[in-house]
Each structure stands twice: as C-alpha cells, then as structure tokens.
Write a protein that holds these residues in place. Structure first.
Motif, PDB file in Angstrom:
ATOM      1  N   LEU A  71      12.671  -5.222  92.489  1.00 54.62           N
ATOM      2  CA  LEU A  71      13.370  -5.655  91.275  1.00 54.62           C
ATOM      3  C   LEU A  71      12.397  -5.882  90.122  1.00 54.62           C
ATOM      4  O   LEU A  71      12.729  -5.606  88.961  1.00 54.62           O
ATOM      5  CB  LEU A  71      14.153  -6.938  91.555  1.00 54.62           C
ATOM      6  N   PHE A  72      11.218  -6.365  90.437  1.00 50.45           N
ATOM      7  CA  PHE A  72      10.230  -6.599  89.386  1.00 50.45           C
ATOM      8  C   PHE A  72       9.789  -5.287  88.745  1.00 50.45           C
ATOM      9  O   PHE A  72       9.670  -5.191  87.514  1.00 50.45           O
ATOM     10  CB  PHE A  72       9.023  -7.341  89.965  1.00 50.45           C
ATOM     11  N   ARG A  73       9.552  -4.272  89.564  1.00 50.46           N
ATOM     12  CA  ARG A  73       9.153  -2.972  89.008  1.00 50.46           C
ATOM     13  C   ARG A  73      10.272  -2.378  88.159  1.00 50.46           C
ATOM     14  O   ARG A  73      10.028  -1.824  87.077  1.00 50.46           O
ATOM     15  CB  ARG A  73       8.772  -2.023  90.145  1.00 50.46           C
ATOM     16  N   PHE A  74      11.505  -2.493  88.645  1.00 53.36           N
ATOM     17  CA  PHE A  74      12.636  -1.963  87.886  1.00 53.36           C
ATOM     18  C   PHE A  74      12.851  -2.748  86.591  1.00 53.36           C
ATOM     19  O   PHE A  74      13.095  -2.166  85.525  1.00 53.36           O
ATOM     20  CB  PHE A  74      13.892  -2.015  88.758  1.00 53.36           C
ATOM     21  N   SER A  75      12.749  -4.075  86.669  1.00 56.29           N
ATOM     22  CA  SER A  75      12.966  -4.908  85.485  1.00 56.29           C
ATOM     23  C   SER A  75      11.850  -4.744  84.465  1.00 56.29           C
ATOM     24  O   SER A  75      12.080  -4.900  83.256  1.00 56.29           O
ATOM     25  CB  SER A  75      13.078  -6.381  85.900  1.00 56.29           C
ATOM     26  N   THR A  76      10.655  -4.446  84.936  1.00 56.20           N
ATOM     27  CA  THR A  76       9.544  -4.251  84.008  1.00 56.20           C
ATOM     28  C   THR A  76       9.797  -3.067  83.094  1.00 56.20           C
ATOM     29  O   THR A  76       9.489  -3.106  81.890  1.00 56.20           O
ATOM     30  CB  THR A  76       8.232  -4.052  84.791  1.00 56.20           C
ATOM     31  N   ARG A  77      10.382  -2.005  83.646  1.00 62.37           N
ATOM     32  CA  ARG A  77      10.681  -0.828  82.821  1.00 62.37           C
ATOM     33  C   ARG A  77      11.787  -1.114  81.811  1.00 62.37           C
ATOM     34  O   ARG A  77      11.803  -0.534  80.718  1.00 62.37           O
ATOM     35  CB  ARG A  77      11.076   0.344  83.717  1.00 62.37           C
ATOM     36  N   LEU A  78      12.716  -2.005  82.169  1.00 63.68           N
ATOM     37  CA  LEU A  78      13.835  -2.288  81.269  1.00 63.68           C
ATOM     38  C   LEU A  78      13.542  -3.415  80.287  1.00 63.68           C
ATOM     39  O   LEU A  78      13.888  -3.320  79.102  1.00 63.68           O
ATOM     40  CB  LEU A  78      15.077  -2.652  82.092  1.00 63.68           C
ATOM     41  N   LEU A  79      12.921  -4.491  80.785  1.00 66.99           N
ATOM     42  CA  LEU A  79      12.758  -5.698  79.976  1.00 66.99           C
ATOM     43  C   LEU A  79      11.325  -5.979  79.567  1.00 66.99           C
ATOM     44  O   LEU A  79      11.095  -6.819  78.688  1.00 66.99           O
ATOM     45  CB  LEU A  79      13.299  -6.916  80.747  1.00 66.99           C
ATOM     46  N   GLY A  80      10.386  -5.325  80.225  1.00 65.71           N
ATOM     47  CA  GLY A  80       8.988  -5.628  79.956  1.00 65.71           C
ATOM     48  C   GLY A  80       8.450  -6.646  80.941  1.00 65.71           C
ATOM     49  O   GLY A  80       9.210  -7.378  81.593  1.00 65.71           O
ATOM     50  N   PRO A  81       7.138  -6.738  81.066  1.00 62.86           N
ATOM     51  CA  PRO A  81       6.545  -7.637  82.071  1.00 62.86           C
ATOM     52  C   PRO A  81       6.782  -9.114  81.799  1.00 62.86           C
ATOM     53  O   PRO A  81       6.720  -9.928  82.717  1.00 62.86           O
ATOM     54  CB  PRO A  81       5.052  -7.292  82.002  1.00 62.86           C
ATOM     55  N   GLN A  82       7.058  -9.480  80.549  1.00 64.15           N
ATOM     56  CA  GLN A  82       7.234 -10.894  80.239  1.00 64.15           C
ATOM     57  C   GLN A  82       8.532 -11.448  80.822  1.00 64.15           C
ATOM     58  O   GLN A  82       8.571 -12.586  81.309  1.00 64.15           O
ATOM     59  CB  GLN A  82       7.214 -11.102  78.725  1.00 64.15           C
ATOM     60  N   TRP A  83       9.613 -10.650  80.773  1.00 63.79           N
ATOM     61  CA  TRP A  83      10.915 -11.119  81.240  1.00 63.79           C
ATOM     62  C   TRP A  83      11.288 -10.584  82.620  1.00 63.79           C
ATOM     63  O   TRP A  83      12.312 -10.978  83.181  1.00 63.79           O
ATOM     64  CB  TRP A  83      11.997 -10.717  80.238  1.00 63.79           C
ATOM     65  N   ALA A  84      10.489  -9.710  83.169  1.00 61.81           N
ATOM     66  CA  ALA A  84      10.821  -9.106  84.467  1.00 61.81           C
ATOM     67  C   ALA A  84      10.917 -10.117  85.608  1.00 61.81           C
ATOM     68  O   ALA A  84      11.758  -9.953  86.508  1.00 61.81           O
ATOM     69  CB  ALA A  84       9.800  -8.022  84.809  1.00 61.81           C
ATOM     70  N   PRO A  85      10.102 -11.183  85.646  1.00 60.55           N
ATOM     71  CA  PRO A  85      10.217 -12.117  86.783  1.00 60.55           C
ATOM     72  C   PRO A  85      11.565 -12.821  86.878  1.00 60.55           C
ATOM     73  O   PRO A  85      11.991 -13.171  87.990  1.00 60.55           O
ATOM     74  CB  PRO A  85       9.087 -13.126  86.524  1.00 60.55           C
ATOM     75  N   LEU A  86      12.249 -13.029  85.759  1.00 67.77           N
ATOM     76  CA  LEU A  86      13.499 -13.793  85.802  1.00 67.77           C
ATOM     77  C   LEU A  86      14.578 -13.108  86.638  1.00 67.77           C
ATOM     78  O   LEU A  86      15.112 -13.715  87.578  1.00 67.77           O
ATOM     79  CB  LEU A  86      13.989 -14.063  84.378  1.00 67.77           C
TER      80      LEU A  86
END
Length: 226
Positions: A71-86
């Motif tokens: 999920l972190f890798r997928f969210s990083t592409r969509l939201l960026g590394p700052q918001w991906a952990p949430l």
C-alpha cells in the motif's frame, strides 16, 4: 471496572504463557530462539510505539510486508511520500480488524456487531507519530487510551463470547488431566515398589494373599490417594 481490568490482565498473561509454551519446545528441540511477542507495552509513548514495536510483534512483522509495504508503494505514486503512510497504516488496521472479527466469530459463533472493527479502525485513524509529547505525559495518555478503548469495544465482545468462562473450564480440564497423570504415575510407582519388595523377600506372596510389612503397605497405599 476492576473485573474489566482483571480480564485484560488475564488476556495479556494468557498470551504470554501460550507464546512461552510454544517457544520452549523450539528452543530445546531445534535450538531456535523465537522473537518475543511483547516488549513492555505498558511503556508505550504513542499508538505508533504500541502497535509497531511493543504489542504482538509477530503480527506487526506479518502485516508490514504483506499489507503496509504494498500500500505504501501504491500510495507513494498517487499521493507522494509525505502522505503515503496514512492510507498504508489505515489499510493495515483494516486488515487486522477483519482478522480479529473472524477470530471472535470462531470463538463465539455469534453474529459480529462491528465493535471489534471499530476498535482497530479507531486506532488506525489515530495512529500518527508526527506529534511527540514528553514520555511523562504521552505514556499515561497512550496506555490509558488503549485500556479505555479496550474496555468499551473489546472486553464486551469477549464477555459476549464467554471467553472467560471457557478459559476457566479449560483450566479445570487441564488440572484434572494433570491430576489423572499424577494418579497414574503413583499407581505405577506402587506396583514397581511392590514387585521390588516381593523380589527382595520383604513381602511374601502366598496362595492366600500377600503378607508382609504392614507399615510398608500403608505407605504404598498412600501413594494411590495422593
């Protein structure tokens, strides 16, 4: 309130004992040292510290590569590394909620109420390590929130599933099993000692029965009623 605290302590120590019993054979038979599953959870300074480093570490190590990292890798592409952990953390808590709902269902065979899911989703929403407070303040706040939310959401479900009643029934069955083993061993010792006395001449077996040292027979008979 006191009973709820005792139930939480009972759950914690039950998990500790079960995991210790599982790790002992692995250590003696295979020479493996299993990772401890709890790391002083009462010293947690945040929910991130509690769930990530101190409580049920095995599950954390399973969810991290299987749920959080993808999920972190997928969210990083969509939201960026700052918001991906949430969303990654929240997704891990959602999976944990589903797993615990299934566990509670198998324990009680009762229709889920959603309280277990609410517990984990609530913790997932509040799981944020960006805000730091002094340990003197954050530690009682964290432990207090975990305990209070457990009282309100988890403990009622445990009571509904009769987990405490079944646990005491299992303890009673285990005690009866150990007692039966003790009686069996005592009876085996009695027969072995009796044979030894007959062989040494301390007790003479005749056609009319066994005659010998009365005191010895009393002592041997006491083994059967121990």
């Amino acid at each position: 309130m006191v009973i709820s605290i005792l139930r939480c302590l009972h759950l914690y120590f039950t998990l500790e004992i079960m995991l210790a019993m599982a790790s002992a054979p692995a250590r003696f038979l295979l020479g493996l040292k299993l990772e401890p599953q709890f790391n002083n959870p009462h010293l947690s300074t945040s929910l991130q510290d509690f769930w990530g480093k101190r409580w049920n570490i095995m599950v954390t190590n399973i969810l991290r590569p299987t749920v959080y990292n993808p999920l972190f890798r997928f969210s990083t592409r969509l939201l960026g590394p700052q918001w991906a952990p949430l969303p990654s953390v929240f997704g891990a808590f959602v999976v944990s909620a589903a797993m615990h709902e299934l566990i509670f269902y198998y324990m009680g065979r009762l229709r889920p109420t959603g309280m277990v899911s609410c517990y984990f989703i609530l913790h997932g929403k509040l799981f944020d390590g960006r805000f730091r407070l002094p340990p003197l303040v954050s530690r009682p706040l964290t432990v207090g929130f975990v305990v209070f939310s457990s009282f309100r959401l988890l403990v009622p479900e445990l009571i509904r599933c009769n987990v405490d009643v079944r646990s005491f029934e299992e303890y009673a069955a285990l005690g009866a099993f150990v007692k039966d083993i003790g009686r069996t061993l005592a009876f085996s010792s009695f027969k072995a000692m009796l044979r030894a006395e007959v062989a040494s001449g301390g007790i003479r077996a005749t056609g009319r029965g066994v005659r010998g040292d009365y005191r010895l027979l009393v002592n041997l008979s006491a083994l059967l009623t121990y």
